[in-house]
Design an enzyme around this catalytic site. Sequence first.
Site, mmCIF file in Angstrom:
data_model
loop_
_atom_site.group_PDB
_atom_site.id
_atom_site.type_symbol
_atom_site.label_atom_id
_atom_site.label_comp_id
_atom_site.label_asym_id
_atom_site.label_seq_id
_atom_site.Cartn_x
_atom_site.Cartn_y
_atom_site.Cartn_z
ATOM 1 N N VAL A 68 0.879 -1.182 0.171
ATOM 2 C CA VAL A 68 0.114 0.157 -0.060
ATOM 3 C C VAL A 68 1.001 1.158 -0.102
ATOM 4 O O VAL A 68 1.814 1.374 0.780
ATOM 5 C CB VAL A 68 -0.842 -0.188 1.139
ATOM 6 C CG1 VAL A 68 -1.790 1.422 1.256
ATOM 7 C CG2 VAL A 68 -1.867 -1.150 1.020
ATOM 8 N N ALA A 113 4.730 3.944 2.837
ATOM 9 C CA ALA A 113 4.210 2.895 2.284
ATOM 10 C C ALA A 113 4.412 1.612 3.057
ATOM 11 O O ALA A 113 4.930 2.113 4.229
ATOM 12 C CB ALA A 113 4.886 2.589 1.003
ATOM 13 N N LYS A 114 3.782 0.488 3.015
ATOM 14 C CA LYS A 114 3.875 -0.634 3.706
ATOM 15 C C LYS A 114 3.722 -1.645 2.895
ATOM 16 O O LYS A 114 2.787 -1.828 2.030
ATOM 17 C CB LYS A 114 3.187 -0.613 4.853
ATOM 18 C CG LYS A 114 3.701 -1.279 6.218
ATOM 19 C CD LYS A 114 4.931 -0.699 6.982
ATOM 20 C CE LYS A 114 5.353 -1.440 7.932
ATOM 21 N NZ LYS A 114 6.275 -0.688 8.712
ATOM 22 N N GLY A 115 4.239 -2.770 3.094
ATOM 23 C CA GLY A 115 3.955 -3.996 2.379
ATOM 24 C C GLY A 115 3.769 -5.437 3.378
ATOM 25 O O GLY A 115 4.131 -5.165 4.467
ATOM 26 N N ASP A 154 10.659 -5.342 8.120
ATOM 27 C CA ASP A 154 9.745 -4.928 9.186
ATOM 28 C C ASP A 154 9.365 -6.205 9.897
ATOM 29 O O ASP A 154 10.343 -7.373 9.837
ATOM 30 C CB ASP A 154 8.326 -4.602 8.712
ATOM 31 C CG ASP A 154 7.238 -3.971 9.897
ATOM 32 O OD1 ASP A 154 7.660 -3.101 10.400
ATOM 33 O OD2 ASP A 154 6.301 -4.575 10.017
#
Length: 424
Positions: A68, A113-115, A154
């Site tokens: 995202v 963003a992050k995935g 992460d």
Amino acid sequence: MAYIEPAPLKDRENPFEAMMSRFHVASQILGLEDEIYNVLKSPSRQVIVSLPVTMDDGSIRVFEGYRVIHSNILGPSKGGIRYDPMVNLDEVKALAAWMTWKCAVVDIPYGGAKGGITCNPREMSSGEIERLTRAYTTAMFHVFGPDQDIPAPDMGTGPREMAWLMDEYSKMRGMTVNAVVTGKPIVLGGSLGRTEATGRGVMVSAMAAMEKLKINPYKATCAVQGFGNVGSWAARLLHERGLTVQAISDLSGAYYSEKGIDPEKAVAYRDANKGSLEGFPDATRITNEELLELPVDVLVPAATEDVITGSNAPKIQAKLIVEGANGPTSSKADSIINDKGIMVVPDILANAGGVTVSYFEWIQNRLGYKWTADRVNRRSDRIMKDAFNNVFKVAQEYKVPMRIAAYMVAIDKVAKTYKYRGGF
Ligand code: NAD
């Protein structure tokens, strides 16, 4: 590799709603126009991919992967990739927005963003994780890029996964592109100082806050929840600055000593004990809940989200909370903590040392040059101190808690940039 147990279900908040409730308050105080509010609350891009992976037994399993991009208004988007069975779109959306605010608070030219991939890395072999990581990279080839979207580790991922990602992406580009990802092993272009960067930023924020609260570090006590990357570095560096670390903890439980624990010894014990503090000597065993309620000056939650909740907030006795973890305080706990007059250095400020040094890693990769650890530390300390002072000033001026002030600084910056760019 990092893996964190989720908080008990009863105390879990929908992370997107928790983020939005703070965003909403800060936007109202800023008088943000509805149009901008609507732009900033919606992620700019959400990508969901199916990843068929050949498992070691020859079967094929299909995993779901997400990326995202909440915003790329300030620059290429930046944010980690999480491997965890609980990963879902709502969580990734919240974490992506958090990254936008975090980068804006410390004034680095990145969006957020992050995935994530819904998987359990603890039950997968290294080969299976490698194939999954490469499949994810291929599927996200058009999303990632050193000028577009730059992933990082992460929960559940680390330098190993970042090396595979960089290799797969580079193969597809036909050249080595190490700036596509940060948190790489040093030999692949990782930055010196990255490992301790988040804990170091926690220490810098804690010292800056203690100065404002007139707490003498040499007479101060602290408790640190979580003894992984962030918690153990924060404990070590706070101890170095004169604080007495009275309690530390991990998933095995919490360990208390009124006279103080030597974090160096605890790290050595943990490393020789398969990464666990289980059986740590010279300390009394207490629970993680008891640790949070100790009468210390500084409390550093550095484990997982939603540990300070509406139920235990009334019992917190610390004068200062410095959030090493992302989202350790639920939005329900915020008002209780504020009413008690406890200062909170919020996550988007306190743990931004990690993304700051990731930014330095990206700069070094693009320069084709390496900085010394000393240069990295000096520059990141300065960024953290400036960001703290900036947020503190807004908190004083508007008479709001530090968390709301941090959101205000971040939202104001992104909104102003958006208006100048004329996005409508
Ligand atoms: P880690 O896996 O290295 O360490 C987590 C530690 O917390 C471990 O000691 C684990 O045993 C402990 N823990 C987990 N659940 C617990 C619980 N319920 N009670 C007590 N202890 C518990 O992870 P990390 O990289 O140190 O990250 C910790 C937090 O900091 C996370 O919220 C993460 O999102 C956040 N964070 C990390 C970075 C980074 O650079 N590593 C940057 C920003 C934010």
